[in-house]
Design a protein around this motif. Structure first.
Motif, PDB file in Angstrom:
ATOM      1  N   GLN A 229      11.451  14.305 -10.381  1.00 23.16           N
ATOM      2  CA  GLN A 229      10.238  13.926  -9.761  1.00 23.16           C
ATOM      3  C   GLN A 229       9.083  14.132 -10.656  1.00 23.16           C
ATOM      4  OE1 GLN A 229       9.948  14.680  -5.710  1.00 23.16           O
ATOM      5  NE2 GLN A 229      11.814  14.034  -5.215  1.00 23.16           N
ATOM      6  N   ALA A 230       9.090  15.237 -11.308  1.00 19.24           N
ATOM      7  CA  ALA A 230       7.946  15.965 -12.038  1.00 19.24           C
ATOM      8  C   ALA A 230       8.370  16.593 -13.074  1.00 19.24           C
ATOM      9  CB  ALA A 230       6.741  16.632 -11.170  1.00 19.24           C
TER      10      ALA A 230
ATOM     11  N   GLN B 138       8.259   3.878   0.004  1.00 14.02           N
ATOM     12  CA  GLN B 138       7.231   4.439  -0.710  1.00 14.02           C
ATOM     13  C   GLN B 138       5.997   3.626  -0.316  1.00 14.02           C
ATOM     14  OE1 GLN B 138       6.792   7.216  -2.220  1.00 14.02           O
ATOM     15  NE2 GLN B 138       8.623   7.918  -2.778  1.00 14.02           N
TER      16      GLN B 138
ATOM     17  N   GLN C 270      -7.548  -9.002   3.802  1.00 12.02           N
ATOM     18  CA  GLN C 270      -8.411  -9.114   2.365  1.00 12.02           C
ATOM     19  C   GLN C 270      -7.963  -8.317   1.214  1.00 12.02           C
ATOM     20  OE1 GLN C 270     -10.657 -11.618   2.645  1.00 12.02           O
ATOM     21  NE2 GLN C 270     -10.719 -11.352   0.387  1.00 12.02           N
ATOM     22  N   ALA C 271      -7.823  -8.902  -0.057  1.00 13.48           N
ATOM     23  CA  ALA C 271      -7.513  -8.009  -1.176  1.00 13.48           C
ATOM     24  C   ALA C 271      -8.571  -7.452  -1.830  1.00 13.48           C
ATOM     25  CB  ALA C 271      -6.721  -8.995  -2.002  1.00 13.48           C
ATOM     26  N   GLU C 272      -8.522  -6.268  -2.621  1.00 17.49           N
ATOM     27  CA  GLU C 272      -9.520  -5.655  -3.166  1.00 17.49           C
ATOM     28  C   GLU C 272      -9.330  -5.694  -4.633  1.00 17.49           C
ATOM     29  OE1 GLU C 272     -11.244  -2.498  -2.302  1.00 17.49           O
ATOM     30  OE2 GLU C 272     -11.561  -3.216  -0.201  1.00 17.49           O
ATOM     31  N   VAL C 273     -10.506  -5.632  -5.371  1.00 22.85           N
ATOM     32  CA  VAL C 273     -10.430  -5.872  -6.794  1.00 22.85           C
ATOM     33  C   VAL C 273      -9.891  -4.362  -7.143  1.00 22.85           C
ATOM     34  CG1 VAL C 273     -11.596  -6.186  -8.982  1.00 22.85           C
ATOM     35  CG2 VAL C 273     -12.127  -7.388  -7.001  1.00 22.85           C
ATOM     36  N   ILE C 274      -8.943  -4.206  -8.073  1.00 17.29           N
ATOM     37  CA  ILE C 274      -8.484  -2.802  -8.509  1.00 17.29           C
ATOM     38  C   ILE C 274      -7.339  -2.671  -7.316  1.00 17.29           C
ATOM     39  CG2 ILE C 274      -8.634  -0.461  -8.054  1.00 17.29           C
ATOM     40  CD1 ILE C 274     -10.501  -0.257 -10.342  1.00 17.29           C
TER      41      ILE C 274
ATOM     42  N   GLU D  37       0.824  -1.318  -0.060  1.00 21.29           N
ATOM     43  CA  GLU D  37       0.026   0.068  -0.184  1.00 21.29           C
ATOM     44  C   GLU D  37       1.062   1.111  -0.001  1.00 21.29           C
ATOM     45  OE1 GLU D  37      -3.564   0.036   2.722  1.00 21.29           O
ATOM     46  OE2 GLU D  37      -2.342   1.796   3.481  1.00 21.29           O
ATOM     47  N   LYS D  38       0.461   2.185  -0.915  1.00 18.74           N
ATOM     48  CA  LYS D  38       1.554   3.421  -1.054  1.00 18.74           C
ATOM     49  C   LYS D  38       1.440   4.260   0.454  1.00 18.74           C
ATOM     50  CE  LYS D  38       3.327   6.557  -4.089  1.00 18.74           C
ATOM     51  NZ  LYS D  38       3.395   6.972  -5.398  1.00 18.74           N
ATOM     52  N   ARG D  39       2.585   4.733   0.819  1.00 19.90           N
ATOM     53  CA  ARG D  39       2.543   5.409   2.126  1.00 19.90           C
ATOM     54  C   ARG D  39       1.951   7.043   1.575  1.00 19.90           C
ATOM     55  NH1 ARG D  39       5.904   3.467   6.086  1.00 19.90           N
ATOM     56  NH2 ARG D  39       7.199   1.763   5.267  1.00 19.90           N
ATOM     57  N   PRO D  40       1.110   7.391   2.333  1.00 19.91           N
ATOM     58  CA  PRO D  40       0.826   8.887   2.098  1.00 19.91           C
ATOM     59  C   PRO D  40       2.192   9.862   2.109  1.00 19.91           C
ATOM     60  CG  PRO D  40       0.248   8.435   4.420  1.00 19.91           C
ATOM     61  CD  PRO D  40       0.608   6.970   3.773  1.00 19.91           C
ATOM     62  N   GLN D  41       3.064   9.708   3.148  1.00 19.54           N
ATOM     63  CA  GLN D  41       4.334  10.373   2.994  1.00 19.54           C
ATOM     64  C   GLN D  41       5.382   9.281   2.594  1.00 19.54           C
ATOM     65  OE1 GLN D  41       5.301  13.564   3.617  1.00 19.54           O
ATOM     66  NE2 GLN D  41       3.950  14.878   4.543  1.00 19.54           N
ATOM     67  N   PRO D  42       6.437   9.591   1.942  1.00 18.97           N
ATOM     68  CA  PRO D  42       7.690   8.496   2.028  1.00 18.97           C
ATOM     69  C   PRO D  42       8.179   8.468   3.433  1.00 18.97           C
ATOM     70  CG  PRO D  42       7.826  10.440   0.274  1.00 18.97           C
ATOM     71  CD  PRO D  42       6.760  10.650   1.168  1.00 18.97           C
TER      72      PRO D  42
END
Lengths: 506, 360
Positions: free
Chosen positions: B234-235, B349, B356-360, B5-10
């Motif tokens: 980065q961008a 990150q 439980q996994a989610e679809v998507i 799961e992506k962290r909100p902050q690194p």
């Protein structure tokens, strides 16, 4: 309403880390009913429909379809049960034809020739003109949406979910869409309609459920409720309308003269001889359906895509070939539409993002050396003045919600005392109270003799704050006209009318 | 189910812990590998990490550490600037070779004149050689949109041919009895990059590496150009919006990395190596890519990573000769280091979620 609803949701709850997206949501939709789902961004509308469409599984609560339990594991199950969904963002392949795109989204697609025939039948039956052989890349946004709708209709849905369908349409195209939806509803198809355009909901929907912070906060019959009452239910407080003291505009600050630019990519839009003048203290609203040159115009004005000499003059000085930094130094500031990745660097802190555009005008830089303490003060000033909700300036941009980041991005430019400010979609995806604050800030800026250009797809917003209105269509800008007294029909025609549909009327 | 799961902050903590965890994991799995080869894992690990620093012959190995580490750090610092901006100079090995050839040629042109100006001139020529070799992919990229990864990499092989040609032809030692290779610069006082302090291994290249570390640190944290590099990586669109000129940035980053690689080559040929030979280059330019990433593209990190990699090289050599470990096992060991680094880096990150996994 009939006794057995088509779809009944009871007690649906879904939590994500740190946020409860849906909390004990219940809802009933009867066959043939057009039901509106109202709420601000982040109210939980998307999560709710994703659960119905099988994209997300609820933590608790249950769904019933025609009285039997309905628990789709994936979108395929939902489609088999008769649920169709038209997403806000289209999932189409630009390089393929309409029929090929539709075939890709079907479980058992028939032969292409048969499918083309079906597409023609459905498109005629529902008044959605669309040729199956056209390449999607050449279609307007309204036509693309028809592809998505027809893809759903071919599956003969009992419930059609539409997520913000009108944000990409001209008023005339909206009328066509509504006719189709009313026809579907008359045939017994229920429609779950998500939008925050309240006047549309009043004219289309039979009933409405209002969500706030994941909870159902009210029901109403849109036809008997004013838009303001609905908006206040959504926000949970009374709304302030932006105010301005009317004043006469000053001298011309920005003079755009036959501005033309090549399309930056194969599916971009070239700019074609745009001519307009903006005076000090004036707000120019630029409407138009997305993809008609908005991003390209902003890039030309920001200096990201410098243009030929003589096309843009600022205070009489030619600025066409200047880059972003040079223009900023003069006082031409911009805020692009895409917040993450364009207006702000997602993984950089707010301090670094303040430095991004503030370096030159806020004196955050001396002979190439950066003054980080000054940038921090500037970032904190933006956070304070624009009420950006964040634990601190050391947080990265992507940790902010869309509305808060938008306030930061707009605030960053406004606080640099621009002489000209160009913003694209200033309140897209921003909640109503934040949107009002942003509009007020833009008006205050004009009050202080800046020239403001607002590019937006929200016509209500443009009518609220603009002195002059013009529309972008196919990279051309219509003749600017005073915003006061413009009718919806006039605006629609300026935006190019119903794309490819005039044939029927002429 | 385990999912990411992506962290909100690194995570800042993980960003610092990653290299340490990677080294520990490499020690464990490397130890298992050595055990599977029938060697004592503890002794092997100890030989690699302990022996060069504190063993009986440390007085010999410690200077080697500087000699091996300096070019790695010098090249990696240059590469890291480009990598941070998403500009991938993979051909530092070629720029290193060209720096050595240009520098050596400039020195040999004056042989046997003695002058204090010769060595500085060689430094300038070496830097120029690396810079010009890096400018080829840079200019092709900004002018025609070619891929700098491919062009810079292919130019390594061109440089190698050039090196062979030089050691057999133009720069061949006229008094070398027909052997390939140039005159030995160690025997030409004005051109020799000798030890600054006898027995320490400290030569001008080491000094240059330290200066480069400081220069890069100040550039990245305090200077507009360093900020432009970070934003571009980065961008890119945000960088363009803020006023960064991508063309100039490509030229700058490629130029600096080529220049530093060229300097590394010059210091090597004028010092530890001594002469231009067919097999002058030993892969510093490629290893420096690992050093740059192992150091998290951070100047101080690169300094430490350069030391660590130099350590595994020297320790690996000792383990080969003392314990009979195969050379391939040492290379696997070094590869593991990069592998675990990248693996643990994911957790900066992302975080693990069980459930439980989610679809998507």
């Amino acid at each position: 309403m009939t006794d057995t609803p088509l779809l009944a949701l009871s007690g649906l709850t879904k939590a994500y880390p740190g946020v409860v997206a849906n909390d004990d949501v219940s809802l009933r939709i009867a066959p043939g009913e057009v039901h509106a789902l109202l709420g601000e961004n982040g109210a939980g509308k998307s999560t709710l429909v994703k659960m119905i469409y099988g994209l997300v599984k609820p933590d608790s609560g249950k769904m019933e379809m025609n009285g039997t339990t309905f628990a789709p594991q994936e979108p395929r199950d939902a489609r088999a049960a008769g649920v169709g969904m038209v997403f806000q963002h289209f999932s189409l392949f630009d390089a393929l034809s309409v029929a090929e795109n539709i075939a890709l989204g079907m479980e058992n697609a028939p032969k292409l020739r048969r499918l083309s025939h079906q597409i023609r039948e459905v498109s005629e039956a529902y008044g959605l003109p669309l040729s199956p052989d056209r390449i999607v890349g050449d279609l307007s946004a309204g036509e693309r949406q028809r592809v998505e709708i027809i893809r759903c209709l071919l599956q003969d849905p009992k419930l059609l979910i539409m997520d913000e369908p009108t944000s990409v349409l001209t008023p005339q195209e909206v009328e066509i869409l509504f006719k189709t939806l009313r026809k579907l509803s008359a045939e017994g198809t229920a429609i779950l309609y998500i939008s925050h355009k309240l006047e549309e909901i009043r004219s289309l929907c039979d009933s409405a459920t209002i969500l706030r912070l994941g909870r159902v906060v009210g029901h109403c019959t849109p036809a008997h409720t004013t838009a303001r009452e609905m908006a206040e239910m959504m926000v949970g407080s009374t709304l302030k309308t932006p105010t301005r003291a009317g004043k006469t505009p000053g001298k011309v600050v920005l003079d755009i003269n036959r501005l033309s630019a090549k399309s930056p990519s194969a599916f971009g839009m070239p700019l074609r001889e745009i001519t307009v003048q903006v005076r000090a203290g004036e707000v120019l609203g630029i409407g138009g359906v997305a993809g008609n040159g908005q991003d390209e115009l902003l890039a030309a004005l920001s200096g990201e895509a410098p243009c030929a000499s003589g096309m843009i003059a600022f205070d009489g000085q030619d600025v066409g070939p200047l880059g972003p930094t040079a223009r900023r130094k003069l006082g031409i500031l911009t805020a692009p539409e895409e917040r993450l990745g364009h207006a702000a660097a997602p993984d950089m802190t707010l301090v670094e993002n303040a430095m991004l555009t503030g370096a030159a005008r806020e004196k955050l830089e001396r002979r190439g050396m950066l003054d980080w303490p000054a940038a921090k003060r500037f970032a904190e000033k933006i956070i304070e003045k624009f009420d950006v909700r964040t634990p601190g300036s050391a947080n990265v941009a992507r940790s902010l919600s869309g509305g808060n980041l938008q306030k930061f991005v707009i605030g960053r430019e406004v606080l640099q005392r621009p002489r000209v400010l160009v913003v694209n979609q200033p309140t897209w995806g921003v909640d109503a109270s934040a949107a009002a604050a942003i509009r007020q800030a833009l008006l205050d800026l004009a009050e202080n003799d800046a020239a403001v250009i607002v590019i937006s797809q929200d016509l209500d917003e443009l009518m609220e704050i603009s002195d002059l209105f013009a529309a972008l269509n196919e990279g051309r800008l219509s003749e600017p006209r005073p915003a006061q007294g413009l009718t919806v029909e006039e605006i629609g025609l300026m935006m190019g009318g119903a794309h490819g549909m005039e044939v029927a009327h002429v | 189910m385990v999912r990411l799961e992506k962290r909100p902050q690194p995570s800042r903590a993980f960003s610092w812990a990653t290299p340490i965890l990677a080294v520990i994991a490499t020690m464990i799995f490397g130890g298992l590998l050595f055990a599977a080869l029938g060697k004592d894992p503890v002794a092997s690990i100890q030989t690699i990490f302990w022996e060069p620093l504190f063993g009986d012959f440390a007085f010999y190995y410690r200077p080697q550490l500087l000699i091996k580490g300096a070019p790695l750090v010098l090249i990696a610092i240059g590469l890291s600037l480009g990598f941070k901006a998403g500009i991938w100079n993979i051909g530092a090995e070629g720029q290193y070779i060209m720096g050595a050839i240009f520098g050596a040629a400039a020195g040999l042109a004056f042989y046997p004149t003695q002058s204090v100006f010769i060595f500085p001139l060689m430094v300038v020529a070496g830097a120029f050689g690396g810079w010009i070799w890096a400018m080829i992919p840079a200019v092709l990229k900004v002018r025609f949109g070619t891929n700098e990864i491919l062009v810079s990499l292919m130019l390594v092989y061109v440089a190698e041919q050039f090196l062979a040609s030089m050691s057999l032809g133009l720069l061949k030692n006229p008094e070398g009895f027909g052997f390939p290779g140039s005159r030995n610069l160690q025997q030409y006082a004005s051109a020799h990059n000798g030890e600054l302090i006898a027995g320490s291994g400290m030569h001008w290249g080491v000094a240059a590496a330290l200066i480069a570390v400081i220069f890069a640190y100040v550039l990245l944290t305090r200077h507009r150009l360093g900020f432009a590099i970070r934003v571009t990586g980065q961008a890119p669109k945000a960088a363009r919006f803020s006023g960064v000129n991508p063309t100039r940035l490509v030229l700058f980053c490629m130029g600096v990395s080529g220049l530093l690689a060229g300097l590394a080559g010059l210091f090597e040929v004028a010092g530890p190596a001594g002469q231009i030979t067919i097999d002058f280059n030993v892969g510093y330019g490629f290893t420096a890519i690992i050093v740059a990433f192992l150091g998290r593209l951070h100047p101080i990190g690169i300094l430490l990573a350069g030391g660590l990699l130099a350590l595994t090289y020297i320790g690996g050599d000792i383990a080969q000769s003392q314990l009979g470990l195969p050379a391939a096992a040492i290379q696997v060991f070094q590869g593991m280091l990069l592998f675990f680094l990248l693996a643990f880096d994911l957790f900066t990150q992302f975080r693990l979620r069980f459930g439980q996994a989610e679809v998507i």
